[in-house]
Design a protein around this motif. Structure first.
Motif, mmCIF file in Angstrom:
data_model
loop_
_atom_site.group_PDB
_atom_site.id
_atom_site.type_symbol
_atom_site.label_atom_id
_atom_site.label_comp_id
_atom_site.label_asym_id
_atom_site.label_seq_id
_atom_site.Cartn_x
_atom_site.Cartn_y
_atom_site.Cartn_z
ATOM 1 N N TYR A 72 2.405 6.433 0.213
ATOM 2 C CA TYR A 72 2.291 5.019 -0.157
ATOM 3 C C TYR A 72 0.869 4.490 -0.020
ATOM 4 C CZ TYR A 72 2.944 3.770 4.827
ATOM 5 O OH TYR A 72 2.825 3.644 6.191
ATOM 6 N N ASP A 92 4.823 -1.904 5.351
ATOM 7 C CA ASP A 92 5.821 -2.956 5.149
ATOM 8 C C ASP A 92 6.205 -3.075 3.671
ATOM 9 O OD1 ASP A 92 7.456 -5.175 6.047
ATOM 10 O OD2 ASP A 92 5.971 -6.489 5.083
ATOM 11 N N THR A 93 5.212 -3.124 2.819
ATOM 12 C CA THR A 93 5.483 -3.233 1.382
ATOM 13 C C THR A 93 6.176 -1.976 0.864
ATOM 14 O OG1 THR A 93 3.511 -4.610 1.161
ATOM 15 C CG2 THR A 93 4.439 -3.729 -0.860
ATOM 16 N N ALA A 94 5.744 -0.816 1.343
ATOM 17 C CA ALA A 94 6.384 0.438 0.925
ATOM 18 C C ALA A 94 7.860 0.427 1.286
ATOM 19 C CB ALA A 94 5.689 1.636 1.568
ATOM 20 N N PHE A 126 -0.315 0.767 -0.937
ATOM 21 C CA PHE A 126 0.743 -0.010 -0.305
ATOM 22 C C PHE A 126 0.601 0.031 1.209
ATOM 23 C CE2 PHE A 126 2.586 0.894 -4.425
ATOM 24 C CZ PHE A 126 3.305 -0.249 -4.725
ATOM 25 N N THR A 127 1.034 -1.031 1.854
ATOM 26 C CA THR A 127 1.154 -1.024 3.311
ATOM 27 C C THR A 127 2.528 -0.460 3.661
ATOM 28 O OG1 THR A 127 2.147 -3.220 3.394
ATOM 29 C CG2 THR A 127 -0.281 -3.114 3.478
ATOM 30 N N GLN A 130 9.729 -2.252 1.585
ATOM 31 C CA GLN A 130 10.406 -3.237 0.739
ATOM 32 C C GLN A 130 10.695 -2.692 -0.665
ATOM 33 O OE1 GLN A 130 7.909 -6.698 0.813
ATOM 34 N NE2 GLN A 130 8.442 -7.223 2.912
ATOM 35 N N VAL A 131 9.764 -1.915 -1.203
ATOM 36 C CA VAL A 131 9.945 -1.418 -2.578
ATOM 37 C C VAL A 131 10.607 -0.041 -2.624
ATOM 38 C CG1 VAL A 131 8.012 -2.786 -3.462
ATOM 39 C CG2 VAL A 131 7.617 -0.412 -2.765
ATOM 40 N N GLN A 174 8.129 6.873 1.823
ATOM 41 C CA GLN A 174 7.715 6.113 2.988
ATOM 42 C C GLN A 174 6.819 6.912 3.946
ATOM 43 O OE1 GLN A 174 11.819 4.132 3.357
ATOM 44 N NE2 GLN A 174 10.367 2.624 4.161
#
Length: 122
Positions: free
Chosen positions: A33, A41-43, A38-39, A45-46, A28
């Motif tokens: 990321y 937010d997406t980072a 990745f953004t 989430q995953v 993160q």
């Protein structure tokens, strides 16, 4: 040449230790990321999935280092082939540079093992 194959395997193991640490502990971090597109937010989430992949990379590293230390050819081959396959899969599903980071070093180590075991004993 036996030493060369051991060194090559240790290098691949170290690469996987670094990958595992990045995935498990530094995923993160924006530098990480964002490099993979990745953004934040997406980072986030995953992150659990990436951390799990990091644990698998740690197991691969452990197997590689185990094979390097005990000179067990089948163990070495198994873990290096796993890395080559994972590298190709990562190149297709994540980023083509995975071929350089994972597949190429593991392939070099496989060649070193092959050269070690295919030379006639004098």
């Amino acid at each position: 040449m036996k030493t060369a194959s051991t060194v090559a395997i240790v290098i691949v193991g170290i690469i996987h230790i670094v990958i595992a640490m990045v995935e498990m502990f530094f995923w993160q971090t924006p530098l990480i990321y964002q490099r993979l597109g990745f953004t934040a937010d997406t980072a986030g989430q995953v992150a659990p999935i990436v951390k799990n992949a990091g644990l698998y990379n740690a197991f691969i590293a452990a197997g590689l280092l185990w094979g390097a230390l005990n000179q067990n050819r089948p163990v070495r081959l198994f873990f290096l082939i796993c890395v080559v396959i994972a590298g190709f899969y990562g190149a297709v599903t994540l980023k083509p540079t995975t071929l350089l980071l994972q597949t190429l070093p593991a392939s070099i180590a496989l060649v070193a093992i092959w050269l070690t075991h295919s030379r006639p004993k004098l």
